[in-house]
Design an enzyme around this catalytic site. Structure first.
Site, PDB file in Angstrom:
ATOM      1  N   ARG A 255      19.886  28.042  -0.038  1.00 56.91           N
ATOM      2  CA  ARG A 255      19.338  28.923   0.995  1.00 56.91           C
ATOM      3  C   ARG A 255      20.268  28.898   2.198  1.00 56.91           C
ATOM      4  O   ARG A 255      20.628  27.836   2.692  1.00 56.91           O
ATOM      5  CB  ARG A 255      17.933  28.471   1.393  1.00 56.91           C
ATOM      6  CG  ARG A 255      16.897  28.539   0.269  1.00 56.91           C
ATOM      7  CD  ARG A 255      15.542  28.058   0.767  1.00 56.91           C
ATOM      8  NE  ARG A 255      14.541  27.988  -0.288  1.00 56.91           N
ATOM      9  CZ  ARG A 255      13.643  28.936  -0.554  1.00 56.91           C
ATOM     10  NH1 ARG A 255      13.628  30.043   0.160  1.00 56.91           N
ATOM     11  NH2 ARG A 255      12.759  28.777  -1.518  1.00 56.91           N
TER      12      ARG A 255
ATOM     13  N   ARG B  96       0.809  -1.225   0.000  1.00 50.40           N
ATOM     14  CA  ARG B  96       0.000   0.000   0.000  1.00 50.40           C
ATOM     15  C   ARG B  96       0.836   1.266   0.000  1.00 50.40           C
ATOM     16  O   ARG B  96       0.381   2.327  -0.383  1.00 50.40           O
ATOM     17  CB  ARG B  96      -0.910   0.021   1.229  1.00 50.40           C
ATOM     18  CG  ARG B  96      -1.874  -1.133   1.328  1.00 50.40           C
ATOM     19  CD  ARG B  96      -2.496  -1.194   2.713  1.00 50.40           C
ATOM     20  NE  ARG B  96      -1.467  -1.383   3.732  1.00 50.40           N
ATOM     21  CZ  ARG B  96      -1.655  -1.195   5.042  1.00 50.40           C
ATOM     22  NH1 ARG B  96      -2.836  -0.789   5.481  1.00 50.40           N
ATOM     23  NH2 ARG B  96      -0.678  -1.401   5.899  1.00 50.40           N
TER      24      ARG B  96
ATOM     25  N   GLU C 239       6.723   7.344  11.973  1.00 50.99           N
ATOM     26  CA  GLU C 239       6.501   8.449  12.896  1.00 50.99           C
ATOM     27  C   GLU C 239       7.593   9.488  12.660  1.00 50.99           C
ATOM     28  O   GLU C 239       8.773   9.192  12.805  1.00 50.99           O
ATOM     29  CB  GLU C 239       6.546   7.957  14.341  1.00 50.99           C
ATOM     30  CG  GLU C 239       5.369   7.070  14.693  1.00 50.99           C
ATOM     31  CD  GLU C 239       5.358   6.648  16.152  1.00 50.99           C
ATOM     32  OE1 GLU C 239       6.381   6.875  16.843  1.00 50.99           O
ATOM     33  OE2 GLU C 239       4.345   6.097  16.604  1.00 50.99           O
TER      34      GLU C 239
ATOM     35  N   TYR D 149      10.408  22.195   8.361  1.00 50.20           N
ATOM     36  CA  TYR D 149      11.178  22.228   9.609  1.00 50.20           C
ATOM     37  C   TYR D 149      10.380  22.839  10.752  1.00 50.20           C
ATOM     38  O   TYR D 149       9.534  23.701  10.556  1.00 50.20           O
ATOM     39  CB  TYR D 149      12.501  22.974   9.424  1.00 50.20           C
ATOM     40  CG  TYR D 149      12.415  24.395   8.929  1.00 50.20           C
ATOM     41  CD1 TYR D 149      12.590  25.471   9.791  1.00 50.20           C
ATOM     42  CD2 TYR D 149      12.180  24.671   7.588  1.00 50.20           C
ATOM     43  CE1 TYR D 149      12.536  26.777   9.339  1.00 50.20           C
ATOM     44  CE2 TYR D 149      12.121  25.973   7.114  1.00 50.20           C
ATOM     45  CZ  TYR D 149      12.301  27.026   8.006  1.00 50.20           C
ATOM     46  OH  TYR D 149      12.229  28.320   7.543  1.00 50.20           O
TER      47      TYR D 149
ATOM     48  N   HIS E 173      21.627  30.737   7.344  1.00 51.41           N
ATOM     49  CA  HIS E 173      20.765  31.609   8.147  1.00 51.41           C
ATOM     50  C   HIS E 173      20.841  31.295   9.639  1.00 51.41           C
ATOM     51  O   HIS E 173      21.043  30.151  10.028  1.00 51.41           O
ATOM     52  CB  HIS E 173      19.300  31.447   7.720  1.00 51.41           C
ATOM     53  CG  HIS E 173      19.048  31.767   6.289  1.00 51.41           C
ATOM     54  ND1 HIS E 173      18.043  31.177   5.563  1.00 51.41           N
ATOM     55  CD2 HIS E 173      19.666  32.634   5.438  1.00 51.41           C
ATOM     56  CE1 HIS E 173      18.043  31.667   4.329  1.00 51.41           C
ATOM     57  NE2 HIS E 173      19.023  32.548   4.230  1.00 51.41           N
TER      58      HIS E 173
ATOM     59  N   ASP F  83      20.986  36.679   0.713  1.00 49.70           N
ATOM     60  CA  ASP F  83      21.958  35.636   1.035  1.00 49.70           C
ATOM     61  C   ASP F  83      23.301  35.876   0.358  1.00 49.70           C
ATOM     62  O   ASP F  83      24.355  35.589   0.931  1.00 49.70           O
ATOM     63  CB  ASP F  83      21.417  34.265   0.625  1.00 49.70           C
ATOM     64  CG  ASP F  83      20.328  33.771   1.551  1.00 49.70           C
ATOM     65  OD1 ASP F  83      19.957  34.501   2.498  1.00 49.70           O
ATOM     66  OD2 ASP F  83      19.832  32.649   1.338  1.00 49.70           O
TER      67      ASP F  83
ATOM     68  N   HIS G  96      22.387  27.681   9.488  1.00 56.30           N
ATOM     69  CA  HIS G  96      21.839  26.565   8.722  1.00 56.30           C
ATOM     70  C   HIS G  96      21.606  26.971   7.276  1.00 56.30           C
ATOM     71  O   HIS G  96      21.222  28.103   6.979  1.00 56.30           O
ATOM     72  CB  HIS G  96      20.505  26.116   9.347  1.00 56.30           C
ATOM     73  CG  HIS G  96      19.744  25.172   8.495  1.00 56.30           C
ATOM     74  ND1 HIS G  96      18.618  25.533   7.783  1.00 56.30           N
ATOM     75  CD2 HIS G  96      19.964  23.860   8.214  1.00 56.30           C
ATOM     76  CE1 HIS G  96      18.175  24.486   7.114  1.00 56.30           C
ATOM     77  NE2 HIS G  96      18.966  23.465   7.362  1.00 56.30           N
TER      78      HIS G  96
ATOM     79  N   LYS H 181      16.246  24.005  15.291  1.00 55.51           N
ATOM     80  CA  LYS H 181      15.455  23.533  14.152  1.00 55.51           C
ATOM     81  C   LYS H 181      15.509  22.013  14.062  1.00 55.51           C
ATOM     82  O   LYS H 181      16.536  21.398  14.353  1.00 55.51           O
ATOM     83  CB  LYS H 181      15.995  24.115  12.843  1.00 55.51           C
ATOM     84  CG  LYS H 181      15.904  25.625  12.730  1.00 55.51           C
ATOM     85  CD  LYS H 181      16.493  26.113  11.409  1.00 55.51           C
ATOM     86  CE  LYS H 181      16.408  27.628  11.291  1.00 55.51           C
ATOM     87  NZ  LYS H 181      17.004  28.102  10.019  1.00 55.51           N
TER      88      LYS H 181
END
Length: 197
Positions: free
Chosen positions: A75, A40, A45, A148, A78, A185, A135, A88
């Protein structure tokens, strides 16, 4: 019926749904879920608070964020300064990225070091990044959906950025034509000039 301690330990191991792997950076963990698949599809989790606290500690996540990016988008790097610093818990639900965390904590044994981890919809890994870290990520697939959790609010007055290609950090990003970053950035601070913790 009484169960032996040995049996209970075994049962507790089976009941564990995540594998928490300490990385080279202090307080940064790779989290691998147990994935249950059949004809299926699959189930796993993605977050279990009690298990998370048992392995990493208490972190009160208050918000979930999501971004979508195309191949070559980069990205970061930061972070938020001072009282608005954020921890995070990041993962990819579609595609593949190279995810990077940089330790900005002066008192840390791994200050100034970084780690790079591949996160994808295939490996279903997550990366926990504690407060006091920068990050960023680069998209390696045609498209990536990145999600996140954060434990603090977004504070534009406290946001900061270190250049992704800073010479001091020397992060080994793969060579890719047409790397796309935001104007903000691309004007990030050098590591030596960035505000630390």
């Amino acid at each position: 019926m009484l169960f032996s301690k040995k049996f209970l330990t075994f049962a507790q191991q089976i009941a564990k749904y995540m594998n928490y792997i300490a990385t080279e950076l202090e307080g940064v963990y790779i989290i691998e879920p147990r994935v249950f698949g059949d004809a299926r599809g699959y189930f796993f989790e993605a977050f279990k608070q009690g298990e998370f606290e048992e392995n990493i500690g208490k972190v009160e996540f208050i918000q979930d964020n999501e971004s979508k990016s195309s191949r070559g988008v980069l990205r970061g790097l930061h972070y938020q300064r001072g009282e608005f610093s954020q921890a995070k818990l990041v993962r990819v639900i579609k595609g593949t990225v190279l995810d990077v965390a940089v330790d900005l904590r002066r008192e840390s044994k791994t200050y100034g070091k970084h780690i790079m981890v591949e996160l994808s919809d295939g490996n279903k890994r997550q990366l926990f990044i504690p407060r006091g870290s920068a990050h960023g990520f680069m998209v390696m697939s045609d498209e990536a959906v990145f999600t996140y959790k954060v434990d603090n609010v977004y504070a534009p007055q406290s946001e900061a950025c270190i250049r992704w290609n800073d010479d001091t950090l020397a992060i080994p990003w793969p060579k890719m034509e047409g790397v796309l970053t935001s104007e903000k950035d691309s004007k990030g601070d050098k590591f030596e000039d960035a505000e630390k913790f």
